[in-house]
Design a protein around this motif. Sequence first.
Motif, PDB file in Angstrom:
ATOM      1  N   GLU A 173       0.826  -1.199   0.000  1.00 19.64           N
ATOM      2  CA  GLU A 173       0.000   0.000   0.000  1.00 19.64           C
ATOM      3  C   GLU A 173       0.866   1.256   0.000  1.00 19.64           C
ATOM      4  O   GLU A 173       0.540   2.245  -0.681  1.00 19.64           O
ATOM      5  CB  GLU A 173      -0.922  -0.014   1.217  1.00 19.64           C
ATOM      6  N   ASP A 174       1.985   1.230   0.729  1.00 18.73           N
ATOM      7  CA  ASP A 174       2.876   2.389   0.762  1.00 18.73           C
ATOM      8  C   ASP A 174       3.460   2.678  -0.617  1.00 18.73           C
ATOM      9  O   ASP A 174       3.584   3.850  -1.008  1.00 18.73           O
ATOM     10  CB  ASP A 174       4.011   2.157   1.763  1.00 18.73           C
ATOM     11  N   LYS A 204       0.758   4.192  -2.818  1.00 20.37           N
ATOM     12  CA  LYS A 204       0.503   5.591  -2.448  1.00 20.37           C
ATOM     13  C   LYS A 204       1.631   6.494  -2.940  1.00 20.37           C
ATOM     14  O   LYS A 204       1.388   7.618  -3.399  1.00 20.37           O
ATOM     15  CB  LYS A 204       0.354   5.707  -0.935  1.00 20.37           C
ATOM     16  N   TRP A 205       2.881   6.020  -2.823  1.00 25.03           N
ATOM     17  CA  TRP A 205       4.009   6.836  -3.272  1.00 25.03           C
ATOM     18  C   TRP A 205       3.930   7.091  -4.774  1.00 25.03           C
ATOM     19  O   TRP A 205       4.141   8.219  -5.235  1.00 25.03           O
ATOM     20  CB  TRP A 205       5.320   6.145  -2.913  1.00 25.03           C
ATOM     21  N   ALA A 211       1.249   7.031  -6.638  1.00 24.27           N
ATOM     22  CA  ALA A 211       0.100   7.896  -6.909  1.00 24.27           C
ATOM     23  C   ALA A 211       0.400   9.365  -6.604  1.00 24.27           C
ATOM     24  O   ALA A 211      -0.235  10.269  -7.170  1.00 24.27           O
ATOM     25  CB  ALA A 211      -1.110   7.428  -6.102  1.00 24.27           C
ATOM     26  N   SER A 212       1.364   9.619  -5.725  1.00 17.73           N
ATOM     27  CA  SER A 212       1.702  10.997  -5.356  1.00 17.73           C
ATOM     28  C   SER A 212       2.652  11.661  -6.348  1.00 17.73           C
ATOM     29  O   SER A 212       2.894  12.865  -6.257  1.00 17.73           O
ATOM     30  CB  SER A 212       2.347  11.023  -3.966  1.00 17.73           C
ATOM     31  N   VAL A 223      -3.093   2.482 -10.553  1.00 22.02           N
ATOM     32  CA  VAL A 223      -2.673   3.876 -10.364  1.00 22.02           C
ATOM     33  C   VAL A 223      -1.715   4.328 -11.465  1.00 22.02           C
ATOM     34  O   VAL A 223      -1.248   5.467 -11.447  1.00 22.02           O
ATOM     35  CB  VAL A 223      -2.031   4.104  -8.973  1.00 22.02           C
TER      36      VAL A 223
END
Length: 268
Positions: free
Chosen positions: A91-92, A95-96, A98-99, A120
């Motif tokens: 998940e990390d 998220k990274w 996606a940022s 993503v």
Amino acid sequence: MRVLLLTGSHPRHLYVVNKLAELGIVAAHVMEVREAFVPQPPANLEEIDRLNFIRHFADRDEAEQRHFVGHEKVQLEIPTLNVSLAQLNSEDTVKWIASQSFDIAISYGVHKLSNELLNVLPEHSWNIHGGLSPWYKGNTTLFWPFFMLRPNWAGMTIHRLSARLDAGDIVHHSVPNLDYGDKLHDVACKAVIQGATDLSTILTTTSIDQIVYNPQKGNGKLWVGNDWMPQHLRFVYNQYNNDIVDQFLDGKIPRIDPPIISALRNEG
């Protein structure tokens, strides 16, 4: 065009990272820290196979150090997330990614990406596969052309990322020039170098809306890890003494050319 790279950590992978970074187009980099590059021979091999195994992987290491000298690390400052295999689809990591801000994602030398991670990534997301698809999908795909006495089929495929392994629509095939004295691992390294050169040209001369995707057609094979055994090395090293390219160039091995898809046919 801003690129997100997802790559392994071996010199062949970092060569591609550095070549694209030199163009100023790499926006971010996820690097999977890969396993040791020179494996130990399995137990209980016959002596001929143990020696071939040692020779094969020592030669690979020597060839990659020679062809990719200076590419043991990323040479320029790039926003980078280092991950293990267990963290690759976490998940990390999702998220990274996606940022980050990028137009296209390209993977090379990482393990299978999860659907959550693929979701993503942008519409234009590619994989660099060491092997000519659809004929050489899966594993050890720069070895099998030599075993099949088709060294001119040792190349790279740039294809659309998909949930199915090496099955996405093809953007480009890349094959290196063969020269006298080339050994199996020289050709594999030259394939990576030619692939990086071609990819650099595609990314800097072609807009995203001009990309042509070619569905994979024809008979191919997904080579799995269990297909390869150390005993296969007898054919390359004991039967041919790793001079398959020389015999091919001398016309002692019949030449059959692969049907190449190129995104650069209009270049030059």
